[in-house]
Design a protein around this motif. Structure first.
Motif, PDB file in Angstrom:
ATOM      1  N   LYS B 135      45.557 -33.538  -6.065  1.00 34.68           N
ATOM      2  CA  LYS B 135      45.736 -32.155  -5.593  1.00 34.68           C
ATOM      3  C   LYS B 135      45.722 -32.117  -4.059  1.00 34.68           C
ATOM      4  O   LYS B 135      46.532 -31.433  -3.429  1.00 34.68           O
ATOM      5  CB  LYS B 135      44.610 -31.286  -6.158  1.00 34.68           C
ATOM      6  N   ALA B 136      44.804 -32.858  -3.466  1.00 34.90           N
ATOM      7  CA  ALA B 136      44.717 -32.892  -2.003  1.00 34.90           C
ATOM      8  C   ALA B 136      45.997 -33.500  -1.410  1.00 34.90           C
ATOM      9  O   ALA B 136      46.498 -33.039  -0.374  1.00 34.90           O
ATOM     10  CB  ALA B 136      43.487 -33.703  -1.572  1.00 34.90           C
ATOM     11  N   ALA B 137      46.536 -34.512  -2.075  1.00 33.98           N
ATOM     12  CA  ALA B 137      47.782 -35.130  -1.604  1.00 33.98           C
ATOM     13  C   ALA B 137      48.924 -34.120  -1.635  1.00 33.98           C
ATOM     14  O   ALA B 137      49.793 -34.111  -0.751  1.00 33.98           O
ATOM     15  CB  ALA B 137      48.123 -36.344  -2.477  1.00 33.98           C
ATOM     16  N   ARG B 140      48.724 -32.082   1.358  1.00 34.77           N
ATOM     17  CA  ARG B 140      49.291 -32.847   2.489  1.00 34.77           C
ATOM     18  C   ARG B 140      50.808 -32.749   2.514  1.00 34.77           C
ATOM     19  O   ARG B 140      51.429 -32.540   3.560  1.00 34.77           O
ATOM     20  CB  ARG B 140      48.892 -34.322   2.394  1.00 34.77           C
ATOM     21  N   LEU B 141      51.426 -32.906   1.349  1.00 38.95           N
ATOM     22  CA  LEU B 141      52.892 -32.827   1.281  1.00 38.95           C
ATOM     23  C   LEU B 141      53.383 -31.444   1.683  1.00 38.95           C
ATOM     24  O   LEU B 141      54.462 -31.301   2.266  1.00 38.95           O
ATOM     25  CB  LEU B 141      53.367 -33.145  -0.143  1.00 38.95           C
ATOM     26  N   ALA B 142      52.584 -30.433   1.364  1.00 46.21           N
ATOM     27  CA  ALA B 142      52.996 -29.055   1.662  1.00 46.21           C
ATOM     28  C   ALA B 142      52.863 -28.734   3.145  1.00 46.21           C
ATOM     29  O   ALA B 142      53.540 -27.837   3.655  1.00 46.21           O
ATOM     30  CB  ALA B 142      52.163 -28.078   0.836  1.00 46.21           C
ATOM     31  N   GLN B 288      50.968 -24.247  -2.697  1.00 48.64           N
ATOM     32  CA  GLN B 288      52.007 -23.212  -2.681  1.00 48.64           C
ATOM     33  C   GLN B 288      51.856 -22.312  -1.459  1.00 48.64           C
ATOM     34  O   GLN B 288      52.826 -21.955  -0.786  1.00 48.64           O
ATOM     35  CB  GLN B 288      51.964 -22.373  -3.968  1.00 48.64           C
ATOM     36  N   GLN B 289      50.605 -21.914  -1.184  1.00 47.89           N
ATOM     37  CA  GLN B 289      50.340 -21.103   0.004  1.00 47.89           C
ATOM     38  C   GLN B 289      50.712 -21.874   1.273  1.00 47.89           C
ATOM     39  O   GLN B 289      51.236 -21.301   2.225  1.00 47.89           O
ATOM     40  CB  GLN B 289      48.855 -20.736   0.083  1.00 47.89           C
ATOM     41  N   LEU B 290      50.390 -23.157   1.286  1.00 49.41           N
ATOM     42  CA  LEU B 290      50.652 -23.954   2.488  1.00 49.41           C
ATOM     43  C   LEU B 290      52.148 -24.044   2.764  1.00 49.41           C
ATOM     44  O   LEU B 290      52.581 -24.002   3.922  1.00 49.41           O
ATOM     45  CB  LEU B 290      50.039 -25.357   2.351  1.00 49.41           C
ATOM     46  N   ARG B 292      54.306 -21.755   2.011  1.00 53.77           N
ATOM     47  CA  ARG B 292      54.674 -20.431   2.536  1.00 53.77           C
ATOM     48  C   ARG B 292      54.279 -20.277   4.003  1.00 53.77           C
ATOM     49  O   ARG B 292      54.916 -19.556   4.757  1.00 53.77           O
ATOM     50  CB  ARG B 292      53.960 -19.353   1.722  1.00 53.77           C
ATOM     51  N   LEU B 293      53.171 -20.943   4.375  1.00 53.53           N
ATOM     52  CA  LEU B 293      52.646 -20.788   5.731  1.00 53.53           C
ATOM     53  C   LEU B 293      53.170 -21.856   6.691  1.00 53.53           C
ATOM     54  O   LEU B 293      52.745 -21.914   7.854  1.00 53.53           O
ATOM     55  CB  LEU B 293      51.118 -20.842   5.706  1.00 53.53           C
ATOM     56  N   SER B 294      54.097 -22.690   6.213  1.00 47.24           N
ATOM     57  CA  SER B 294      54.439 -23.874   7.010  1.00 47.24           C
ATOM     58  C   SER B 294      55.137 -23.532   8.329  1.00 47.24           C
ATOM     59  O   SER B 294      55.103 -24.313   9.262  1.00 47.24           O
ATOM     60  CB  SER B 294      55.298 -24.835   6.186  1.00 47.24           C
ATOM     61  N   LYS B 295      55.729 -22.361   8.399  1.00 46.77           N
ATOM     62  CA  LYS B 295      56.393 -21.972   9.647  1.00 46.77           C
ATOM     63  C   LYS B 295      55.475 -21.183  10.583  1.00 46.77           C
ATOM     64  O   LYS B 295      55.852 -20.869  11.707  1.00 46.77           O
ATOM     65  CB  LYS B 295      57.629 -21.119   9.347  1.00 46.77           C
ATOM     66  N   ALA B 296      54.311 -20.810  10.112  1.00 41.89           N
ATOM     67  CA  ALA B 296      53.404 -19.988  10.921  1.00 41.89           C
ATOM     68  C   ALA B 296      52.736 -20.843  12.001  1.00 41.89           C
ATOM     69  O   ALA B 296      52.535 -22.051  11.814  1.00 41.89           O
ATOM     70  CB  ALA B 296      52.349 -19.349  10.021  1.00 41.89           C
ATOM     71  N   PRO B 297      52.409 -20.244  13.154  1.00 42.16           N
ATOM     72  CA  PRO B 297      51.766 -21.008  14.244  1.00 42.16           C
ATOM     73  C   PRO B 297      50.285 -21.238  13.948  1.00 42.16           C
ATOM     74  O   PRO B 297      49.419 -20.642  14.575  1.00 42.16           O
ATOM     75  CB  PRO B 297      51.977 -20.098  15.452  1.00 42.16           C
ATOM     76  N   ILE B 298      50.025 -22.103  12.967  1.00 38.67           N
ATOM     77  CA  ILE B 298      48.652 -22.407  12.544  1.00 38.67           C
ATOM     78  C   ILE B 298      48.389 -23.882  12.808  1.00 38.67           C
ATOM     79  O   ILE B 298      49.217 -24.738  12.478  1.00 38.67           O
ATOM     80  CB  ILE B 298      48.453 -22.054  11.055  1.00 38.67           C
TER      81      ILE B 298
END
Lengths: 443, 443
Positions: B135-137, B140-142, B288-290, B292-298
């Motif tokens: 799950k953690a991997a 990472r992929l996300a 899934q959330q990650l 969605r958030l991949s373009k956010a400045p986080i």
């Protein structure tokens, strides 16, 4: 259990509070914000581990060295942490009781640093064990007239989890557990038969069954599906003919169409005169499977993995929220996570009545029972640890109280939880004063 | 760890084998029968705890008393159990390596009673920790370019699970953990900021931020969503103006629309000249959330509960199957649960090549690497416990090897696992001889 069994931020905050003398009494409230899908109620569990943890809380010298070296905590902080013990008060819903979203399962009142530090562990114990006790209760509802036993040990999240699962399942009325360490610790019946490997280690199935019957005449439940289930049943019948006493004979089905195999096995056993032979079924069972199997002639279900990890809802949306500090009610206003201020009490009425969520200071209501009880004061337990049977009795009583609509396994309607006028008033007035201070400035 | 940390049937079978002198070498193979939904691979984990367990296996006198009294085991059985130690051999896929359904994660060869008794614990450790590392991997992929840290401690299944989750996440490349006990034990960076309660315990948010900055100037990540997120960011900016050094300043977003709040917070921080201030996001995150958030400045994600319980797949369909006893290959034929006989090896090739599932006795293949390694012999480890970083390096290497089709988070295509002709031949010939013996009789 030690002081490092917590999240880093708890230690940072604790250190900061101690430095600043912010040691006034704080009350934190632990509750589920909402119920998982298809849950109409929760079964409270985890309190026993919480009390053990609080009673044993301390930092040893190796841990303090670590905090000094790795986290750069100065000597004064370390000295203060070295002296830290839990000296507070705990109110809690006793284990086995049925609760709903928004109702505190546990409230801690203690000097702020102590109450903060223990957040991680208390949330962990209550969340996990309540989730599993609730899942086990759903299995009970699905098979109310059949004995259920816990077979989860091999796929829980660690062996400490196996222990907690055996206990939580017992609270929800499971009749025994396969996990021997837990059976011993909690005085539960240990149950178990044989594995496929036992059958395979003998020249043939018949030899394996004969050996097992010879070695364990008091509990001869034969696993019949290693090669061919009905052939296995016929072998059991043959082997049973040579037994002096067939009262303890049973079979276990662990694969295939359990309902159909149970019917056909029952017929074979009955035709052979083994009408007393029990049929045990296992293999991927959960409440949905148990409903499907409720008409099958099965005398006991071994319920494993899906119960032990609460597979469809492996966590609860719980929170441990500061509700009062140094005499002042507090609350947060984060989006979707508003928490009501003040120490609370739940007043429960007759079946069909909604629960009342009140401030703890409100007086007792007629014909209503307060759910939260004081369980620790001055850091000391108010009674000895109780046997699992006490929690189980509470669960049985609350299950009888629970309306049919909340017991439903699919789309249930939980019992309503109504805040009292006083709690509503306090929440609203605090919300307004916080909104005036923070929101206006940002718009 | 003790001998009672097992299912009752393991003890019954062990006792029966010992009575009957069935102490020939047995090989058990531990593998996942199939992958959970949406999983294209597994990340092996749990071996370290398995080896600790095996090395420490024994029954103490209190446990033997219990078995005698409660389970009616006679003196001879108890004497034999008292002497029992794990004296066998273990081959295993090293932690951090990527594996697929049907490939052994671990194989035990030992006198039958020993190999049987340890089933429950080995299955537990490998199943749980492999599920969580996997799950953690996926997380990472996300979010391949953003640091991830483990925030799961409060909602894992017990504190022992918190420890294992921190470690499994680190194997899959998480940069740190909030769980201090695990950070200390495994030498991982401990991470954490402040909770809402910290903000609430001060007269106002500004006072809380100032106090925190004063107390922890080396790690001032401010939680900004207690009352109003953007107002919180403005307060951070004010407080930061008075700091001698703003290099360590950051904010944490924990509720609301994280993507939008990150954009707006970034803008406010940049406008104020705090271009180096980091943005940390947390709250209900999973792969899934990650995505969605991949373009956010986080700059960093705190990933908690859903990773720590592997929420969408909290268990794996694992088995620990007898594949050889006393020189003879064995298998079971239960419906849908056929297991291939014999000790095995997996030969891995270049990217794009299927894995070969072979008998262990088959010779090494050119340009292929054997996955299973000997890790214990005569009950003794073949090397010292390894640091988490060793497992993490293997994971990073295997992640680079893994084809895109298997890395997909939705509907992935796992790498194919092809049995060698020799393994197929052994399986078929054993299946035929068992079918001749058992099926014909029952039809």
């Amino acid at each position: 259990m030690t002081g490092l069994c917590t999240d880093l931020y708890e230690i940072r905050m604790t250190a900061s509070y101690l430095r600043r003398g912010m040691t006034g009494p704080a009350t934190f409230s632990l509750f589920a914000r909402k119920l998982p899908p298809n849950r109409g109620f929760l079964v409270a569990a985890g309190l026993a581990d919480c009390l053990d943890f609080l009673a044993g809380l301390r930092f040893n010298s190796g841990e303090l060295d670590y905090l000094g070296a790795q986290l750069h905590l100065p000597e004064d902080d370390l000295a203060a942490l070295a002296k830290l013990r839990f000296t507070g008060e705990v109110w809690a819903v006793p284990e086995g009781r049925v609760v709903f979203a928004g109702e505190p399962l546990l409230e801690v009142t203690a000097p702020l640093p102590e109450a903060q530090l223990v957040e991680t562990a208390l949330l962990n114990f209550v969340t996990f064990q309540t989730a599993v006790a609730t899942k086990a209760a759903r299995c009970r509802l699905a098979a109310p007239h059949t004995a259920l036993v816990d077979f989860a040990a091999r796929r829980t999240h660690g062996l400490e989890a196996s222990r907690a699962v055996a206990r939580a399942a017992a609270i929800a009325g499971f009749a025994g557990t396969s996990y021997v360490a837990a059976a011993r610790e909690f005085g539960l019946p240990a149950v178990g038969t044989m594995a496929h490997s036992y059958v395979e280690a003998f020249p043939d199935e018949r030899a394996a069954f004969r050996a097992f019957a010879e070695d364990f005449p008091e509990a001869v439940v034969f696993l019949v599906d290693t090669y061919d289930t009905l052939q296995g049943v016929r072998t059991v019948i043959e082997v049973a003919r040579d037994l002096p006493d067939t009262a303890a004979v049973g079979i276990r089905l662990d694969s295939g169409d359990l309902a159909e195999l149970a019917v056909r096995s029952r017929r074979l056993l009955d035709e052979a005169g083994l009408t007393g032979a029990r049929i045990v079924a296992s293999g991927g069972l959960d409440e949905q499977q148990l409903v499907r199997l409720s008409k099958a002639p099965i005398d006991m279900f071994g319920v494993g993995t899906r119960m032990g990890v609460s597979a469809d809802a492996p966590y609860l949306d719980t929170a441990y929220k500061l509700v009062e500090y140094d005499g002042h009610p507090v609350m947060k206003m984060s989006a979707g996570k508003l928490s009501a201020p003040g120490a609370k009490q739940v007043h429960r009425g007759d079946p069909g009545q909604p629960d009342l969520l009140a401030l703890r200071t409100e007086t007792r209501r007629e014909r209503r029972e307060p759910l939260l009880q004081p369980v620790m004061r001055g850091g000391a337990r108010l009674g000895p640890p109780e046997p699992v049977s006490a929690a189980r009795r509470r669960f049985e009583r609350d299950l009888a109280w629970l309306p049919e609509s909340a017991r439903r396994l699919v789309d249930p309607a939980p019992v309503e939880v109504i805040p009292t006028p006083l709690l509503t008033q306090l929440t609203e007035s605090l919300r307004h004063s916080l909104a005036a201070r923070y929101h206006h400035a940002s718009r």
